[in-house]
Each structure stands twice: as structure tokens, then as C-alpha cells.
Design a protein around this motif. Structure first.
Motif, PDB file in Angstrom:
ATOM      1  N   LYS A 126       0.824  -1.202   0.000  1.00  0.00           N
ATOM      2  CA  LYS A 126       0.000   0.000   0.000  1.00  0.00           C
ATOM      3  C   LYS A 126       0.862   1.259   0.000  1.00  0.00           C
ATOM      4  N   TRP A 127       1.885   1.279   0.873  1.00  0.00           N
ATOM      5  CA  TRP A 127       2.712   2.475   0.960  1.00  0.00           C
ATOM      6  C   TRP A 127       3.591   2.628  -0.273  1.00  0.00           C
ATOM      7  N   GLN A 128       4.038   1.522  -0.855  1.00  0.00           N
ATOM      8  CA  GLN A 128       4.812   1.621  -2.090  1.00  0.00           C
ATOM      9  C   GLN A 128       3.978   2.227  -3.206  1.00  0.00           C
ATOM     10  N   SER A 129       2.741   1.789  -3.303  1.00  0.00           N
ATOM     11  CA  SER A 129       1.859   2.334  -4.334  1.00  0.00           C
ATOM     12  C   SER A 129       1.594   3.812  -4.102  1.00  0.00           C
ATOM     13  N   ALA A 130       1.351   4.187  -2.845  1.00  0.00           N
ATOM     14  CA  ALA A 130       1.091   5.596  -2.539  1.00  0.00           C
ATOM     15  C   ALA A 130       2.307   6.462  -2.830  1.00  0.00           C
ATOM     16  N   ALA A 131       3.495   5.967  -2.472  1.00  0.00           N
ATOM     17  CA  ALA A 131       4.711   6.748  -2.723  1.00  0.00           C
ATOM     18  C   ALA A 131       4.965   6.897  -4.214  1.00  0.00           C
ATOM     19  N   ALA A 132       4.725   5.831  -4.979  1.00  0.00           N
ATOM     20  CA  ALA A 132       4.939   5.910  -6.423  1.00  0.00           C
ATOM     21  C   ALA A 132       4.001   6.934  -7.059  1.00  0.00           C
ATOM     22  N   GLU A 133       2.752   6.968  -6.599  1.00  0.00           N
ATOM     23  CA  GLU A 133       1.797   7.916  -7.172  1.00  0.00           C
ATOM     24  C   GLU A 133       2.118   9.357  -6.774  1.00  0.00           C
ATOM     25  N   ALA A 134       2.648   9.524  -5.558  1.00  0.00           N
ATOM     26  CA  ALA A 134       2.861  10.886  -5.060  1.00  0.00           C
ATOM     27  C   ALA A 134       4.155  11.518  -5.567  1.00  0.00           C
ATOM     28  N   PHE A 135       5.197  10.700  -5.762  1.00  0.00           N
ATOM     29  CA  PHE A 135       6.514  11.273  -6.022  1.00  0.00           C
ATOM     30  C   PHE A 135       7.070  10.953  -7.400  1.00  0.00           C
ATOM     31  N   THR A 136       6.348  10.224  -8.225  1.00  0.00           N
ATOM     32  CA  THR A 136       6.840   9.890  -9.559  1.00  0.00           C
ATOM     33  C   THR A 136       6.223  10.830 -10.573  1.00  0.00           C
ATOM     34  N   THR A 137       7.060  11.638 -11.195  1.00  0.00           N
ATOM     35  CA  THR A 137       6.587  12.594 -12.191  1.00  0.00           C
ATOM     36  C   THR A 137       6.743  12.074 -13.617  1.00  0.00           C
ATOM     37  N   ASP A 138       7.650  11.136 -13.816  1.00  0.00           N
ATOM     38  CA  ASP A 138       7.836  10.547 -15.139  1.00  0.00           C
ATOM     39  C   ASP A 138       6.631   9.657 -15.451  1.00  0.00           C
ATOM     40  N   LYS A 139       5.885   9.975 -16.493  1.00  0.00           N
ATOM     41  CA  LYS A 139       4.665   9.241 -16.799  1.00  0.00           C
ATOM     42  C   LYS A 139       4.952   7.791 -17.189  1.00  0.00           C
ATOM     43  N   ILE A 140       6.070   7.562 -17.904  1.00  0.00           N
ATOM     44  CA  ILE A 140       6.412   6.188 -18.276  1.00  0.00           C
ATOM     45  C   ILE A 140       6.738   5.373 -17.029  1.00  0.00           C
ATOM     46  N   LYS A 141       7.528   5.961 -16.135  1.00  0.00           N
ATOM     47  CA  LYS A 141       7.879   5.259 -14.900  1.00  0.00           C
ATOM     48  C   LYS A 141       6.642   5.031 -14.038  1.00  0.00           C
ATOM     49  N   ALA A 142       5.755   6.022 -14.015  1.00  0.00           N
ATOM     50  CA  ALA A 142       4.522   5.870 -13.238  1.00  0.00           C
ATOM     51  C   ALA A 142       3.666   4.727 -13.794  1.00  0.00           C
ATOM     52  N   ALA A 143       3.612   4.615 -15.127  1.00  0.00           N
ATOM     53  CA  ALA A 143       2.845   3.522 -15.728  1.00  0.00           C
ATOM     54  C   ALA A 143       3.468   2.170 -15.384  1.00  0.00           C
ATOM     55  N   ALA A 144       4.815   2.101 -15.365  1.00  0.00           N
ATOM     56  CA  ALA A 144       5.481   0.847 -15.005  1.00  0.00           C
ATOM     57  C   ALA A 144       5.165   0.457 -13.564  1.00  0.00           C
ATOM     58  N   HIS A 145       5.158   1.463 -12.668  1.00  0.00           N
ATOM     59  CA  HIS A 145       4.811   1.192 -11.274  1.00  0.00           C
ATOM     60  C   HIS A 145       3.355   0.747 -11.145  1.00  0.00           C
ATOM     61  N   GLU A 146       2.492   1.329 -11.949  1.00  0.00           N
ATOM     62  CA  GLU A 146       1.078   0.944 -11.894  1.00  0.00           C
ATOM     63  C   GLU A 146       0.892  -0.515 -12.306  1.00  0.00           C
ATOM     64  N   ILE A 147       1.603  -0.929 -13.360  1.00  0.00           N
ATOM     65  CA  ILE A 147       1.522  -2.335 -13.780  1.00  0.00           C
ATOM     66  C   ILE A 147       2.056  -3.244 -12.678  1.00  0.00           C
ATOM     67  N   ALA A 148       3.204  -2.849 -12.068  1.00  0.00           N
ATOM     68  CA  ALA A 148       3.775  -3.657 -10.987  1.00  0.00           C
ATOM     69  C   ALA A 148       2.836  -3.721  -9.796  1.00  0.00           C
ATOM     70  N   THR A 149       2.151  -2.603  -9.509  1.00  0.00           N
ATOM     71  CA  THR A 149       1.213  -2.579  -8.394  1.00  0.00           C
ATOM     72  C   THR A 149       0.042  -3.519  -8.634  1.00  0.00           C
ATOM     73  N   ASP A 150      -0.474  -3.533  -9.869  1.00  0.00           N
ATOM     74  CA  ASP A 150      -1.570  -4.450 -10.202  1.00  0.00           C
ATOM     75  C   ASP A 150      -1.128  -5.911 -10.055  1.00  0.00           C
ATOM     76  N   THR A 151       0.112  -6.188 -10.487  1.00  0.00           N
ATOM     77  CA  THR A 151       0.637  -7.550 -10.351  1.00  0.00           C
ATOM     78  C   THR A 151       0.769  -7.928  -8.885  1.00  0.00           C
ATOM     79  N   THR A 152       1.285  -7.001  -8.086  1.00  0.00           N
ATOM     80  CA  THR A 152       1.441  -7.248  -6.660  1.00  0.00           C
ATOM     81  C   THR A 152       0.096  -7.481  -5.996  1.00  0.00           C
TER      82      THR A 152
END
Length: 366
Positions: free
Chosen positions: A268-294
Motif C-alpha cells: 500500500k505504501w509503495q503504491s502511494a509513494a509511487a503515485e505521489a513522487f513519480t513525475t515521469d509518466k512512463i515510470k509511473a505507468a510501469a509502477h502501476e503495472i507492478a502494483t496491479d501484479t502485486t
């Protein structure tokens, strides 16, 4: 199973700061907030702002693989310790070690390898659910001795720290889980090898061999779960330029499965941190895919696991082990595997590719 990508498996080695540094960073942030809050009432001395800023730089600025504070700690340890301290491998608790012999060709066959990894994942999920706090450690080692033929041995060590309770029940149940992976035989680890000679990036041990150890800081999806064959057994052809056929080597992974509740909070906190502090849209999309997998894996009963992976290459002389280290780096580059050769830590790093690494405290290797 052997994935250091963000998401399902959470590598301790890629979080940047050690547990102590994370705590000190939080304390420093609290002190800094108090200093700024007090400035609204009465201006504090100017040096307090400098002290807070300097502490933040030391703890968080990272030239290379470590922060400045960790580099200083490495240098201090190198001056203080000439060999690995006994306290590193004598943590209180119960430790059991087995030799494991999987069915022939398990790691070479993609289908059998996937089934092996799934069974091992279920064992880790069970281990993580045995306590309310993290602490159980599963340490897997692989050793390849090169001669006319390559002799490969594998061990699994389990450490249950003191205070978790029911250690014998946990060890007995996990022994049954590991027995499904192949032929499992109880084993007593060899005595810890002592360092008798040190050089720039290598150590000489009392059995006459020389060793150099690297921490594996990343391996990509391209390895397809076949890291052991690529790093340890070679890529299937005898090549004199390939160090994996000209030198003995050891490979080990230390797993720390998290309890289900802690795994969910971490995700939960990893997902929240990625959404709050990631400005690169490509990197944010990669984190979103990883979050869905997790999320999907946690729903299915999996757990998050902290990973530390190490590779040791051996030689008969300082020159041989130095050349082998260079060739191993080239081989790792070919497979897009990242190695950190742990400057100043070789006197203790070689222990992490032996069964003794099972009982080491988290953060023993800086």
C-alpha cells in the motif's frame, strides 16, 4: 521467483537505505520539522539549520551504491575488522541446513523450472505467515566446482530467530515443503573460513583459495527465471573465455518473507509513494503495472519477500581471482545483470555464499 523488478518481489538491496539509516532519516526529519516550527516562535541558532541539512546529506546523498554515511561505515569496518566477526553468524535462534538435489534437468527445462519456483514460492508464503513480525530467513546456496566435469551442489538453510516461538514446528513443516523440491538430506555446514590475507577487492582464505564476492543488485526479466544456469552453470557451451567454465563459483539468495499484514501495508505504501513522487509518466505507468501484479499476487495468497543475492568467484592466486572477477563482470554485462563488488566488505561478504549466511542479521552487508 528470481526477480528483482519492483512489485511482487521487494528487494531489500534496492531500497537505498539500511534500516538504521531509515530510522535516522525519520528522526532527522522530525528534528528538522521541529526546528522550522520553532522558528515561527523564536528564531533558533543558525547552526541548527546547518546541522539538520548536513545530517540529511550524509544519510541520503548516495555517490554510487551507498550513501555517504554507509561509505563511512564501510571504511570504519575495514579498519576495525580483519575478518568476519563471530557475531555475524551466531544470531540467537534455531538454524537448520539441508542439502537439496532436485531432479536432473530441473533448472534447464522451462516447465520443470517454473514448477520448482512455484513450489518454493508456496514454502516462502507459509514461512512468512508463521509470525506477526518478519524474521524468518531462508538461504539458498549453489556451488559449482569446475574440473573435468562441473560438480554442482545446492543447500537450503532456514533460520528462525529467538522470540518467534514454535521454532521446531516451523522447521519441521518447512522441511516437508522443501522435501517436495527434490531429495532433501540434513547437513552440517563446514566451519567458517578465516581470512588470512587481504588485497584490493579480494581476500585469501585459510584453505589456500582466494575469493571475491559481489552483490547482485539487478537482473532483468530477460533472464526468464534462469539466473542460476546463466550465472552458475554457464550458458550451455564450453568457452575458454567464459569464466563460468574456468573458475569455481558460488551463488546464494537470502529470502526474508514478510508476514501477510506487513506485506499488504508495504504494498500500500509503495503504491502511494509511487503515485505521489513519480513525475515521469512512463515510470509511473510501469509502477502501476507492478502494483496491479502485486495486488493480484497478494489476493491469491502470496507474500512480499526481501531478497539479497550474492555471487562469489574463486581462484588459486590473487592474479587469477582478479582476472576471474573481470571476466565475470563481462559475463554479467552480457546478461544485463548488475554486480556490486562490495569494496571494503570482502572479509565478510564471502560468508553470504555459504550456509552460514542464513543467520546473519538484516543489513550485515552494507
Amino acid at each position: 521467483m528470481y526477480s528483482l523488478t519492483p512489485g511482487y518481489r521487494v528487494p531489500a538491496l534496492q531500497r537505498g537505505l539500511s534500516p538504521v539509516e531509515t530510522t535516522l532519516t525519520k528522526i532527522n526529519a522530525g528534528v528538522g520539522g521541529a526546528v522550522f516550527a520553532s522558528a515561527m516562535i523564536a528564531p533558533p541558532p543558525v547552526w541548527t539549520f546547518g546541522a539538520v541539512g548536513a545530517a540529511a546529506v550524509l544519510l541520503n546523498l548516495a555517490p554510487g551504491h551507498r550513501s555517504i554515511a554507509r561509505w563511512a561505515a564501510v571504511g570504519y569496518r575495514r579498519l576495525r575488522e580483519r575478518t568476519a566477526p563471530g557475531s555475524m553468524v551466531t544470531q540467537p535462534g534455531e538454524t537448520a541446513t539441508w542439502e537439496l538435489y532436485p531432479d536432473h534437468g530441473t533448472m534447464q527445462d522451462p516447465r520443470n523450472r517454473a514448477a520448482f519456483h512455484d513450489a518454493f514460492s508456496r514454502a516462502l508464503a507459509f514461512a512468512g505467515g508463521q509470525a506477526r513480525t518478519a524474521g524468518i530467513q531462508v538461504h539458498v546456496t549453489h556451488h559449482a566446482a569446475v574440473g573435468e566435469f562441473t560438480a554442482h551442489t545446492q543447500s537450503i538453510s532456514l533460520h528462525v530467530p529467538k522470540g518467534l516461538g514454535h521454532a521446531e514446528r516451523i522447521i519441521g513443516t518447512l522441511e516437508g515443503e522443501f522435501a517436495r523440491l527434490g531429495a532433501l538430506t540434513p547437513a552440517d555446514p563446514e566451519p567458517v573460513l578465516q581470512v588470512v590475507e587481504r588485497g584490493p577487492g579480494w581476500v585469501g582464505l585459510d584453505d589456500g583459495r582466494y575469493a571475491v564476492t559481489a552483490r547482485i543488485t539487478a537482473w532483468p526479466d530477460e533472464t526468464d527465471g534462469d539466473l542460476m544456469r546463466k550465472v552458475l552453470l554457464g550458458d550451455g557451451r564450453a568457452d575458454e573465455k567464459n569464466p563460468l567454465f574456468t573458475a569455481d563459483r558460488s551463488f546464494a539468495v537470502l529470502y526474508r518473507p514478510l508476514p501477510p499484514g506487513q506485506a499488504r501495508r508495504s504494498a500500500k505504501w509503495q503504491s502511494a509513494a509511487a503515485e505521489a513522487f513519480t513525475t515521469d509518466k512512463i515510470k509511473a505507468a510501469a509502477h502501476e503495472i507492478a502494483t496491479d501484479t502485486t495486488h493480484g499476487a497478494l489476493v491469491q495468497g502470496a507474500t512480499l519477500v526481501d531478497l539479497d543475492a550474492y555471487l562469489t568467484v574463486w581462484g588459486t592466486s590473487p592474479e587469477a581471482v582478479t582476472d576471474t572477477r573481470w571476466q565475470a563482470s563481462l559475463t554479467a554485462d552480457r546478461h544485463r545483470i548488475h554486480l556490486d563488488w562490495l569494496t571494503g566488505q570482502q572479509h565478510r561478504a564471502h560468508l553470504m555464499t555459504t550456509p552460514h549466511g542464513a543467520s546473519t542479521r538484516k543489513g550485515a552487508i552494507l
